[in-house]
Design a protein around this motif. Structure first.
Motif, PDB file in Angstrom:
ATOM      1  N   ILE A   1       0.457  -0.894   0.056  1.00 56.51           N
ATOM      2  CA  ILE A   1      -0.135  -0.095   0.240  1.00 56.51           C
ATOM      3  C   ILE A   1       0.930   1.395   0.028  1.00 56.51           C
ATOM      4  O   ILE A   1       0.549   2.030  -0.700  1.00 56.51           O
ATOM      5  CB  ILE A   1      -1.301  -0.166   1.289  1.00 56.51           C
ATOM      6  N   ILE A   2       1.502   1.287   1.166  1.00 54.49           N
ATOM      7  CA  ILE A   2       2.979   2.376   1.020  1.00 54.49           C
ATOM      8  C   ILE A   2       3.085   2.833  -0.356  1.00 54.49           C
ATOM      9  O   ILE A   2       3.186   3.620  -1.281  1.00 54.49           O
ATOM     10  CB  ILE A   2       4.098   1.735   2.355  1.00 54.49           C
ATOM     11  N   PHE A   3       4.032   0.836  -0.755  1.00 52.33           N
ATOM     12  CA  PHE A   3       4.711   1.474  -2.275  1.00 52.33           C
ATOM     13  C   PHE A   3       3.760   2.174  -3.549  1.00 52.33           C
ATOM     14  O   PHE A   3       3.988   2.849  -4.276  1.00 52.33           O
ATOM     15  CB  PHE A   3       5.574   0.274  -2.445  1.00 52.33           C
ATOM     16  N   GLY A   4       2.642   2.317  -3.637  1.00 52.41           N
ATOM     17  CA  GLY A   4       1.764   1.771  -4.268  1.00 52.41           C
ATOM     18  C   GLY A   4       1.342   3.176  -4.328  1.00 52.41           C
ATOM     19  O   GLY A   4       0.801   3.762  -5.513  1.00 52.41           O
ATOM     20  N   ILE A   5       1.068   4.141  -3.128  1.00 51.58           N
ATOM     21  CA  ILE A   5       0.696   5.586  -2.962  1.00 51.58           C
ATOM     22  C   ILE A   5       1.562   6.013  -3.852  1.00 51.58           C
ATOM     23  O   ILE A   5       1.341   7.433  -4.028  1.00 51.58           O
ATOM     24  CB  ILE A   5       0.324   5.448  -1.617  1.00 51.58           C
TER      25      ILE A   5
END
Length: 111
Positions: A19-23
């Motif tokens: 999620i962090i990398f995707g954001i």
């Protein structure tokens, strides 16, 4: 820690990293979903690889297999199965004879 719990923990960590990398890297919902999905799958599979190697090294002990005892038990099971098959075969023969006698009696009464 149990292996199953480790897999769960590592998978959740992968989900949050995804999620962090995707954001940070994606500009649309599809990109966020794909980054999260693939990173979570990677963490999930990687945790299984770690667990497989851990248990492989942990349980790599040699022990004596009691072959004679197992062979005796298996021979006993084979004898018991053969006895039961003979009993079932004799019950089937008796049932067939009784059915034939019943059929003959029924045919004799009708004529």
């Amino acid at each position: 820690m149990l292996g199953e719990n480790f897999v769960y923990f590592f998978t959740v960590q992968g989900f949050f990293v995804g999620i962090i990398f995707g954001i940070l890297k994606s500009f649309d919902a599809d990109g966020l979903f794909l980054y999260t999905f693939f990173i979570t799958i990677f963490f999930y599979l990687f945790s299984h690889i770690i667990i497989a190697f851990y248990y492989r090294t942990l349980t790599a002990r040699s022990y004596k297999f009691p072959r004679d005892a197992h062979e005796k038990e298996l021979d006993f099971f084979v004898k018991e199965i053969n006895k039961r098959e003979k009993l079932i075969d004799s019950a089937i023969k008796i049932t067939d004879i009784a059915a034939k006698m019943n059929k003959d009696d029924t045919v004799g009464q009708l004529s």
